[in-house]
Design an enzyme around this catalytic site. Structure first.
Site, mmCIF file in Angstrom:
data_model
loop_
_atom_site.group_PDB
_atom_site.id
_atom_site.type_symbol
_atom_site.label_atom_id
_atom_site.label_comp_id
_atom_site.label_asym_id
_atom_site.label_seq_id
_atom_site.Cartn_x
_atom_site.Cartn_y
_atom_site.Cartn_z
ATOM 1 N N LYS A 176 1.402 5.303 -5.758
ATOM 2 C CA LYS A 176 1.718 3.892 -5.570
ATOM 3 C C LYS A 176 2.661 3.755 -4.381
ATOM 4 C CE LYS A 176 3.848 -0.052 -7.972
ATOM 5 N NZ LYS A 176 5.121 -0.153 -7.226
ATOM 6 N N ASP A 205 -13.179 0.720 8.668
ATOM 7 C CA ASP A 205 -12.968 -0.614 8.099
ATOM 8 C C ASP A 205 -11.527 -1.063 8.349
ATOM 9 O OD1 ASP A 205 -13.745 -2.949 6.710
ATOM 10 O OD2 ASP A 205 -12.979 -2.158 4.807
#
Length: 302
Positions: free
Chosen positions: A186, A225
């Site tokens: 995270k 991307d």
């Protein structure tokens, strides 16, 4: 959504997961799995199959449809439950937390194990299946492709990229992967699109991002991307995330995709900070990124 699945995990029984796994297996061959095939796929008795179908349907994990036969398929919640169950069995996930980000192609949630982690569920193929099949080359060679397959392949591709790139490239540390889900570090930072940089930070932050793309290229991957929505900016630098569309550098379109990545990220800085980036030549930057000579965008101005 998976937040609706997490509370169910304690009330689901091992045989429920046998049934869900059996339907998953059957969906490799057809969208709707015939009721008569489920005892074979799940290794449950016909009577137990009926009981489990009712339990799982009541909880929104399976869907039934009568066509030429009575057929069943997993909902995305059912597929979420299978992946989460596997993580729990492995000891990778102990507690389920709040959403970190919900989008068209993925949902990300905080979970806890030995430390807070991010659990990403890929959604490719679920809401826009035909378009994804055309765009993703990992579906192009199969006659029957389910949305589970498309989402799982996206997760596998991203996890493989993260394992290859970490720690040389600043990407989230990969922890575990199952089906369409990835467990990873995270990141406590802010998305670039939501960050307002000070004038003296603009070029250094852009240079950091491009340096990560250069290292990734040297390690064998093009992101393919890149945008301001795929970069975190924090006190320790930048982190590039969302790699499911990554392609190897030996791909026939890798240089074209790299050039597009560079154009996208430089173009964002050019729009938001025109005084600092307007004269940068993106083609020259992309070439430097590819050949390993990139140092700063200041070297590639008109």
């Amino acid at each position: 959504m998976v937040e609706n699945v997490a509370p169910l995990m304690r009330e689901l029984e091992p045989e429920d997961f046998h049934l869900l796994s059996g339907i998953e297996q059957g969906m490799r061959f057809s969208e709707w799995v015939a009721r008569g095939k489920l005892p074979e796929f799940s290794r449950l008795s016909p009577e137990n199959v009926d009981y489990r179908l009712d339990r799982c349907e009541d909880r929104g994990l399976v869907e039934r449809k009568t066509i030429q036969y009575q057929g069943f398929k997993l909902t995305f919640e059912g597929y979420d439950a299978l992946a989460l169950h596997t993580f729990i069995e492995r000891g990778s996930v102990e507690e389920f937390g709040a959403p970190l980000g919900v989008g068209k192609e993925s949902d990300v949630y905080e979970v806890r194990s030995y430390k807070p982690l991010a659990l990403k569920y890929h959604r490719e193929g679920y809401t826009n299946f035909r378009e994804v099949m055309k765009e993703r080359d990992y579906t192009s060679d199969r006659d029957h492709v389910s949305w589970q397959y498309t989402a799982r392949k996206a997760a596998e591709r991203e996890y493989d990229a993260l394992e290859t790139l970490y720690p040389d490239v600043s990407v989230p540390r990969p922890v575990d992967q199952n089906r369409h889900a990835i467990l990873m570090e995270k990141i406590d930072a802010t998305e670039l699109s939501r960050t307002r940089l000070e004038p003296e930070q603009v070029v250094p932050i852009l240079d950091l991002i491009l340096a990560e793309l250069a290292t990734a290229y040297d390690e064998g991957y093009v992101h393919a991307d890149m945008s301001e929505y795929n970069v975190f900016v924090g006190s320790e630098g930048v982190t590039v995330f969302d790699w499911p569309q990554a392609v190897p550098t030996d791909h026939e379109n890798s240089r074209e995709l790299l050039a597009r990545d560079v154009e996208n990220i430089v173009g964002y800085f050019r729009r938001k900070y025109p005084k600092h980036v307007d004269s940068v030549v993106t083609d020259a930057v992309a070439a430097a990124v590819a050949d390993g000579t990139f140092g700063t965008v200041d070297d590639h101005r008109e």
